[in-house]
Design an enzyme around this catalytic site. Structure first.
Site, PDB file in Angstrom:
ATOM      1  N   ASN A 107       1.864  -4.758  -3.283  1.00  0.00           N
ATOM      2  CA  ASN A 107       0.489  -5.202  -3.054  1.00  0.00           C
ATOM      3  C   ASN A 107      -0.383  -4.007  -2.665  1.00  0.00           C
ATOM      4  O   ASN A 107       0.050  -3.146  -1.896  1.00  0.00           O
ATOM      5  CB  ASN A 107       0.541  -6.219  -1.888  1.00  0.00           C
ATOM      6  N   GLU A 139       0.789  -1.243   0.000  1.00  0.00           N
ATOM      7  CA  GLU A 139       0.000   0.000   0.000  1.00  0.00           C
ATOM      8  C   GLU A 139       0.821   1.294   0.000  1.00  0.00           C
ATOM      9  O   GLU A 139       0.527   2.218   0.760  1.00  0.00           O
ATOM     10  CB  GLU A 139      -0.972  -0.009   1.191  1.00  0.00           C
TER      11      GLU A 139
END
Ligand code: XIL
Length: 313
Positions: free
Chosen positions: A170, A129
């Protein structure tokens, strides 16, 4: 006929779940996890605050339990996660480190954690993130101290820590083509141009019922066209609860669509759902009034979504 695990094995893809170490002594939880999935991700036990709560004091009990469980059951483990702004102990986030000091702290965390599981955890969410919902780099101690380079630095450290491991970035809300996934596309093109070690991108896919992005396949393909792998890392599809039968049927269609889309694209390695049972899903705790997001219900019974995944596999 057959479990999701058997079908995934036959298709040569992973079908994973997230596991919490403290649930593994519950028989139904452990049995369902072992029977239905060929891959596992630590839901929380491998995060920075769990693994290194104080500087230099590593704590492996929860992380080891999940890895041991996976090995006992012949499952792969996906490593989640090394560098993330959340579930990060305050000694890191508020430590006041200089850039050189923070790089040392990151390198110690990455090399110690990946080194411990080298040969046992083959794929890692190295950075989680880094980009926010506004499609710009998210504020964090890493970005504030090191700038955008913290992503490349993390990946280089990870490659050095375990040269055999596959390295991923991710994030959520990058499942379809949108401003945030465009930002990722630009980021990974830039990283690859610089020769930064990066093997793939993880789409968390925390979705809302009826809202699977129509451009998901196109989006997966633009990343695999770069030579990257794509994994669906944290799939769940939430709805208002109590769930209506109509929403459960719509959810089944959504699960079918996500799994089918991944299977259709070479380079989409598989799908992990973010939990074993609705009983312990993170969704009700984090999204007010929502739940029922997984294919298996709170009594370990298969939902329409389970059978849809079964058919898709
Ligand atoms: C969640 C866990 O499921 C919860 O138990 C915890 O309280 C918060 O984190 N994106 C991620 C995951 O990368 O690590 C998050 O997991 C869900 C969102």
């Amino acid at each position: 006929e057959g479990s999701l695990r058997d079908l995934a094995d036959q298709r040569g893809v992973f079908m994973g779940t997230a596991l919490a170490s403290h649930r593994l002594n519950e028989a139904a939880y452990a049995q369902t996890a072992a029977a239905e999935f060929n891959s596992v991700t630590h839901e929380n036990d491998l995060k920075w605050e769990a693994v290194q709560p104080q500087q230099g004091q590593y704590s492996w009990s929860g992380a080891d339990r999940v890895v041991d469980f996976a090995e006992d059951n012949g499952q792969d483990v996906h490593g989640h996660t090394l560098v993330w702004h959340s579930q990060l102990p305050s000694w890191v986030s508020g430590g006041g480190f200089t850039a050189d000091q923070l790089l040392d702290v990151m390198d110690d965390h990455i090399s110690t954690t990946m080194g411990r599981y080298a040969g046992r955890i083959d794929t890692w969410d190295v950075v989680n993130e880094p980009i926010g919902d506004d499609a710009r780099f998210r504020d964090s101690v890493f970005h504030r101290t090191l700038g955008e380079d913290f992503v490349a630095e993390s990946l280089r450290m990870a490659r050095a820590a375990d040269p055999a491991a596959e390295l991923y970035i991710n994030d959520y809300s990058i499942d379809g083509v949108n401003a945030k996934s465009d930002a990722y596309y630009d980021l990974v093109v830039d990283l690859l141009d610089q020769g930064v070690p990066l093997d793939g991108i993880g789409f968390q896919s925390h979705l809302i019922v009826g809202q699977v992005p129509a451009s998901m396949r196109q989006n997966i393909e633009r990343f695999t066209d770069l030579g990257l792998k794509v994994r669906i890392t944290e799939l769940d599809i939430r709805m208002n609860v109590p769930a209506s039968q109509a929403d459960l049927e719509r959810q089944a269609d959504d699960y079918r669509e996500v799994v089918t889309t991944c299977l259709e694209v070479d380079g989409c390695a598989g799908v992990t759902v973010w939990g074993v049972t609705d009983a312990y899903s993170w969704v009700p705790d984090h999204f007010d009034g929502q739940g029922a997001a997984l294919p298996i219900d709170g009594s370990y019974q298969p939902k329409p979504a389970y059978w849809a995944v079964h058919e898709a596999l």
